[in-house]
Design an enzyme around this catalytic site. Structure first.
Site, short mmCIF file in Angstrom:
data_model
loop_
_atom_site.label_atom_id
_atom_site.label_comp_id
_atom_site.label_asym_id
_atom_site.label_seq_id
_atom_site.Cartn_x
_atom_site.Cartn_y
_atom_site.Cartn_z
N LYS A 44 0.81 -1.19 0.00
CA LYS A 44 0.00 0.00 0.00
C LYS A 44 0.86 1.26 0.00
O LYS A 44 0.39 2.35 -0.27
CB LYS A 44 -0.88 0.01 1.27
N GLY A 45 2.11 1.10 0.38
CA GLY A 45 2.98 2.25 0.67
C GLY A 45 3.16 3.25 -0.47
O GLY A 45 3.43 4.42 -0.23
N GLU A 101 8.03 2.22 -5.98
CA GLU A 101 8.13 1.87 -4.55
C GLU A 101 8.18 3.14 -3.69
O GLU A 101 8.58 4.21 -4.16
CB GLU A 101 9.42 1.07 -4.31
N ASP A 105 14.99 -0.84 0.96
CA ASP A 105 15.76 -1.18 2.15
C ASP A 105 16.80 -2.23 1.74
O ASP A 105 17.86 -1.88 1.21
CB ASP A 105 14.73 -1.69 3.19
N LYS A 133 17.43 3.65 1.14
CA LYS A 133 18.40 3.51 2.24
C LYS A 133 19.53 2.61 1.76
O LYS A 133 19.53 1.41 2.04
CB LYS A 133 17.74 2.84 3.45
N ASP A 161 4.24 3.28 6.44
CA ASP A 161 3.53 2.99 7.69
C ASP A 161 4.42 2.33 8.74
O ASP A 161 5.49 1.79 8.44
CB ASP A 161 2.37 2.03 7.41
P1 IMP Z 1 13.21 -4.28 0.82
O1 IMP Z 1 12.70 -5.47 0.06
O2 IMP Z 1 14.03 -4.74 2.00
O3 IMP Z 1 13.95 -3.30 -0.04
O4 IMP Z 1 11.96 -3.62 1.51
C1 IMP Z 1 11.31 -2.51 1.08
C2 IMP Z 1 10.01 -2.42 1.85
O5 IMP Z 1 10.27 -2.41 3.26
C3 IMP Z 1 9.27 -1.12 1.58
O6 IMP Z 1 8.33 -1.26 0.54
C4 IMP Z 1 8.56 -0.87 2.90
O7 IMP Z 1 7.32 -1.55 2.93
C5 IMP Z 1 9.44 -1.50 3.93
N1 IMP Z 1 10.29 -0.48 4.61
C6 IMP Z 1 11.63 -0.40 4.57
N2 IMP Z 1 12.08 0.63 5.30
C7 IMP Z 1 10.98 1.24 5.80
C8 IMP Z 1 10.80 2.41 6.64
O8 IMP Z 1 11.73 3.10 7.07
N3 IMP Z 1 9.51 2.72 6.94
C9 IMP Z 1 8.43 2.00 6.50
N4 IMP Z 1 8.57 0.92 5.70
C10 IMP Z 1 9.83 0.54 5.37
MG MG Z 2 6.15 -1.12 1.05
#
Ligand code: IMP
Ligand code: MG
Length: 182
Positions: A44-45, A101, A105, A133, A161
């Protein structure tokens, strides 16, 4: 709600600037593309970021949705990607996708989705994120469009969220660690 925010990291004005910058890049990059341009909003983000971005794209563009989850704790992601809502299209080979997105992360969600859509036969797949990040990467992944890099802080607002809350904040702020027991 505001009392849970330590400080504002990305202001409303800066979000607007990010949206304009990326829309300009997309408008230039896809101006002469003969294929269909489709933004995939990751639920949803990315809802708010995708809608704002779409308003500034001046080319024919469609919107589609996917919902994915990576299991882990509330503030870190595990790397196992599950697709809960998928796209249903019979024109995939005619589509240039841009996956939108809210934040990157570990990089696992987007690297998995790029592979997934490419294997389905997309004409092209690019990625776009409002925030990144880079210090948190566990897989090599660089987005094609990036609003802004941020330090390793847990942030909420403008779609992002914690436990489904704070998405309605109009800016992005750092959540006080005591709120999530960090
Ligand atoms: P990745 O697969 O580890 O890159 O995850 C990305 C997802 O992690 C994003 O779509 C968010 O849903 C969640 N996420 C990562 N960091 C944050 C944050 O600081 N706040 C809220 N959601 C986050
Ligand atoms: Mg997300």
């Amino acid at each position: 709600m505001l009392q849970d925010i330590e400080y504002t990291l990305v202001s409303q004005k800066e979000i607007e600037e990010i949206v304009t910058k990326i829309a300009d890049q997309i408008n230039a990059d896809y101006a002469n593309s003969p294929k269909k341009l489709v933004l995939i909003c990751i639920l949803k983000g990315s809802v708010m970021f995708t809608s704002e971005l779409m308003k500034k794209i001046n080319l024919p563009v469609e919107m589609d949705f996917m919902k994915v989850s990576s299991y882990g704790s509330q503030t870190t992601s595990s790397g196992i990607i599950n697709i809960h809502i998928d796209i249903k299209r019979d024109d995939i080979s005619d589509v240039d996708f841009i996956i939108i997105e809210d934040i990157i992360d570990s990089g696992r969600t987007l690297s998995h989705l790029v592979k997934y859509l490419s294997e389905k036969g997309a004409n092209s797949v690019k990625t776009c994120t409002m925030l990144d990040k880079p210090s948190r990467r566990t897989v090599d992944f660089v987005p094609d469009y990036c609003g802004r890099q941020i330090p390793d802080k847990f942030v909420v607002g403008f779609g992002l969220d914690y436990n489904e809350k704070y998405r309605n904040l109009p800016f992005v702020g750092v959540l006080k660690p005591e709120v999530y027991g960090g």
